[in-house]
Scaffold this motif. Sequence first.
Motif, PDB file in Angstrom:
ATOM      1  N   LEU B 237       0.821  -1.218   0.000  1.00 27.20           N
ATOM      2  CA  LEU B 237       0.000   0.000   0.000  1.00 27.20           C
ATOM      3  C   LEU B 237       0.855   1.268   0.000  1.00 27.20           C
ATOM      4  O   LEU B 237       0.429   2.304  -0.500  1.00 27.20           O
ATOM      5  CB  LEU B 237      -0.931   0.037   1.217  1.00 27.20           C
ATOM      6  CG  LEU B 237      -1.959  -1.080   1.328  1.00 27.20           C
ATOM      7  CD1 LEU B 237      -3.045  -0.710   2.310  1.00 27.20           C
ATOM      8  CD2 LEU B 237      -2.587  -1.387  -0.018  1.00 27.20           C
ATOM      9  N   ALA B 238       2.042   1.170   0.577  1.00 23.03           N
ATOM     10  CA  ALA B 238       2.925   2.348   0.616  1.00 23.03           C
ATOM     11  C   ALA B 238       3.408   2.711  -0.779  1.00 23.03           C
ATOM     12  O   ALA B 238       3.862   3.830  -1.019  1.00 23.03           O
ATOM     13  CB  ALA B 238       4.118   2.078   1.534  1.00 23.03           C
ATOM     14  N   GLY B 239       3.305   1.760  -1.705  1.00 25.98           N
ATOM     15  CA  GLY B 239       3.784   2.021  -3.055  1.00 25.98           C
ATOM     16  C   GLY B 239       2.817   2.820  -3.904  1.00 25.98           C
ATOM     17  O   GLY B 239       3.080   3.070  -5.077  1.00 25.98           O
ATOM     18  N   GLY B 240       1.697   3.227  -3.312  1.00 31.23           N
ATOM     19  CA  GLY B 240       0.708   3.964  -4.093  1.00 31.23           C
ATOM     20  C   GLY B 240       0.020   3.048  -5.079  1.00 31.23           C
ATOM     21  O   GLY B 240      -0.030   1.828  -4.877  1.00 31.23           O
ATOM     22  N   MET B 244       3.615  -2.838  -4.579  1.00 32.14           N
ATOM     23  CA  MET B 244       4.916  -3.333  -4.136  1.00 32.14           C
ATOM     24  C   MET B 244       6.056  -3.024  -5.115  1.00 32.14           C
ATOM     25  O   MET B 244       7.145  -2.654  -4.711  1.00 32.14           O
ATOM     26  CB  MET B 244       4.824  -4.844  -3.892  1.00 32.14           C
ATOM     27  CG  MET B 244       6.119  -5.518  -3.473  1.00 32.14           C
ATOM     28  SD  MET B 244       6.856  -4.866  -1.943  1.00 32.14           S
ATOM     29  CE  MET B 244       5.855  -5.674  -0.690  1.00 32.14           C
ATOM     30  N   MET B 247       7.090   0.427  -4.695  1.00 34.45           N
ATOM     31  CA  MET B 247       7.667   0.593  -3.371  1.00 34.45           C
ATOM     32  C   MET B 247       9.124   0.124  -3.358  1.00 34.45           C
ATOM     33  O   MET B 247      10.001   0.760  -2.790  1.00 34.45           O
ATOM     34  CB  MET B 247       6.820  -0.202  -2.368  1.00 34.45           C
ATOM     35  CG  MET B 247       7.146   0.063  -0.921  1.00 34.45           C
ATOM     36  SD  MET B 247       8.507  -0.968  -0.389  1.00 34.45           S
ATOM     37  CE  MET B 247       9.003  -0.086   1.084  1.00 34.45           C
TER      38      MET B 247
END
Lengths: 497, 497
Positions: B237-240, B244, B247
Amino acid sequence: MAREIRTVAVVGAGVIGAGWAARCLHRGIDVVVTDVSADAERGLREVVSNAEPALNQLSLAPRKEKGTLSFTTSLAEAVSKADFVQENAPEREDLKRNLLAEISKHAAPDVIIASSSSGLLPTIIQADCTHPERVLIGHPFNPVYLLPLVEVLGGEKTGPQFIEDAMAFYSSIGMKPLKVRKEIEGYISDRLQEALWREALHMVADGVATTDEIDQAVIYGPGLRWAFMGTCLTFHLAGGEQGMRHMLEQFGPALELPWTKLKAPELTDQLIDRMVEGTQQQADGYSIRDLEQLRDNCLVSIMQSLRSFNYASGNVLKEDDERQYEQTSGSTEWADGDDLSRPLDLHGDKVHPEWVDYNNHMTESRYLQVFGDASDALFRYVGVNAEYHANGNSYYTVETHINNILEVAAHEPLRVTTQLLGLDDKRLHFYHRMYNSKDNSLLATAEQMVLHVDMKAGKACPAKPEILNVLGKILDAHKKLPAPERLSRQMMVPPPK
Amino acid sequence: MAREIRTVAVVGAGVIGAGWAARCLHRGIDVVVTDVSADAERGLREVVSNAEPALNQLSLAPRKEKGTLSFTTSLAEAVSKADFVQENAPEREDLKRNLLAEISKHAAPDVIIASSSSGLLPTIIQADCTHPERVLIGHPFNPVYLLPLVEVLGGEKTGPQFIEDAMAFYSSIGMKPLKVRKEIEGYISDRLQEALWREALHMVADGVATTDEIDQAVIYGPGLRWAFMGTCLTFHLAGGEQGMRHMLEQFGPALELPWTKLKAPELTDQLIDRMVEGTQQQADGYSIRDLEQLRDNCLVSIMQSLRSFNYASGNVLKEDDERQYEQTSGSTEWADGDDLSRPLDLHGDKVHPEWVDYNNHMTESRYLQVFGDASDALFRYVGVNAEYHANGNSYYTVETHINNILEVAAHEPLRVTTQLLGLDDKRLHFYHRMYNSKDNSLLATAEQMVLHVDMKAGKACPAKPEILNVLGKILDAHKKLPAPERLSRQMMVPPPK
């Protein structure tokens, strides 16, 4: 005197930048976002609008009017308007260093420039800035609009007052600033996250586990604790009654085993003392037993939260519950020789400590909880049990009339009796009396009407004949009892004489 | 055909052993605990009884009768009776190896012997056992009676069927067994925990941070996510929008920075593919936006749970809310220009996930809790606030009549209006209506009579004139409203026609 912050410039409109924008806007702060790519605006507005439902649910406290969002590809334009700048560029030292220098040219000299860097050293990235004393790290966590943590630290040139002002600002927008006292790569949180992440990468690289197995190993176990209790306090509790010192004695030897690819530091007496003293301070006078109870309450509550989303450990709980309902095959507890010449006496309890308010009085909703448990005891008694529910039928409460007679304190022993008043194939009318089971004083009464329902259809339907048969026998016997003294009481403030 | 498990022998009565005992007993399984120290029995019984409230709260599903707990210092006696053995000795290879060998002599040959080891290799500790095929690891997490995770793996001599049977048993007592497919020290979960723990020890040893700062860096940020989403899916999810892969591109370079003392593996194409494919599979067809929404819902719900304990991030939320209320003080209090031509509209809430039963319906006592909160809002509105209470006066509920009209599900938004019906110097009579605030459907009503009391004397006394004055103005206006349709309803099952 710190500058009043009405407009925040957010530099970089990725996941983190957009998260900052959402948080600030919700707090009534105007936000101007700048990004080199004009296309970034679409993603930004999507994140901001997706954040709204969660932010509205999180708190019901009154809020200021939402701030205004604007977007520009001009860094100078965005930054020159701002009372606070939050930079969110990719994690590359040269890039951040140049960008911060550029920002510092356009921002007023007393405007704080905070970088969302996850681990770069502020001394290095502030090096080329004008007025570097206001340049610092404010490292948030995704999603920035919900997670409270922000790590704050300065470089060699950062002024301490700017650190304080940044922390005050972050607090004012609902965050929990953590001051990192020593300038170190990865700060504190990301050193921990990164250790975990690198260990995970090793396991995937070595073919030990899949990403899914690695995530399962967290979310069904240690991760549930980490939501509210860090690794240090958790291990304090793992040590049993003697806490951290015992834990270090017991698990100290494991530090030399290859349980991760990370070599542990030597467990010197000094390190042991620091760990023990640190966790003692965290415990803040609470015993291990107190902390265990708090931990258990938090865990129960979190797992119940997750059950409502049928996700992670909440899914385990839900499926397990479903199995229990299936397995408990029922039979009627009622037996032919039971004494029905008095109200039934089927439910006992004790006032749980968490049921009382600050005056040590049981809160009003707990009275109804106890009465509800007594109704459940009645239902089980007549055969409306888990098996009956599994077949899609139940009794639902449609009306309740409570009289509160005496105050009830924590740990008071309770007993509830039940008198049947009326019955047809769909309706059941009864009267509970709650007593202190020690001195038999009457504490409260509840008259209730319940309706037999088809749970799937969501509407009333006749109860099974065998249930009605038992209820009928009880009612016949209870008809001989005097009517309860508070039955159908009418509430009214009498007119003045 | 697996043996039916009626009696579990728990070897070792420390925190983990006692936790196993509590879980099994609650599930209706008899438990015989053995420990070399007879003194261990006290601590054991304390843990078991402390676990009860949490276990009773966790689920309302029907349970079998609790199992029986017994204690003996004789290992042979305990183990020879058991259908399943769970060993919980200190984490020393030689000790466990000898103990398991001794257990295996006394246990029937088809009885599974599971070790709670946190990371020792099963091949080594099973080496001296008779019938080693039934010896395996079942590694739980503290508190064992609440946390679902248990890692299961065998050594070279373990039979695959025993692994399956152990997993089935653990599932049957509400756990989430995770099969560790490759025999490795620390298994999966403790490799991750241990990496984090060792990094924490390094930081304390290096004087970078205190234990408290380290724990803060978890519980206010990443730890909140780890309760339901592991590090891999979180970073997806942090990768927008690109997840992944993006990210890893963005944070790949950081793997070479000294952000932890743990060196990362090389980010080969193969590793990247495994991470991307693994997290894709976990996402299970859900878009990043879907997963973000699920994550946000879980986070909000967890923080709200923690708010009720005023602990960790719940404390941040509570204090922040209090600040918001203070800053907007006055706006919720009665003012001369307020519109009194309609019922007051003073209280909103949302159905908390822990308020619903197994059918996702709000339990009856929670209706009264919400009505009680609405009464509190009324009291604050007319000036019966914390200061008024501090002077020893309050309103106590003496009578309540609830009508339940519609079922209410978790997360439904609620609004309660209040209509005054009667007033004298001691009594106040009013009528609450609870609505779904989205579609305005009427969910329930509550008629209440409250009494003004001198809390110290414990008896009724006249309210202060300024309170009566405000209440009187509201009542005068509300007298013009139609009487509530369910006022003073009488409950009765009509006689058969």
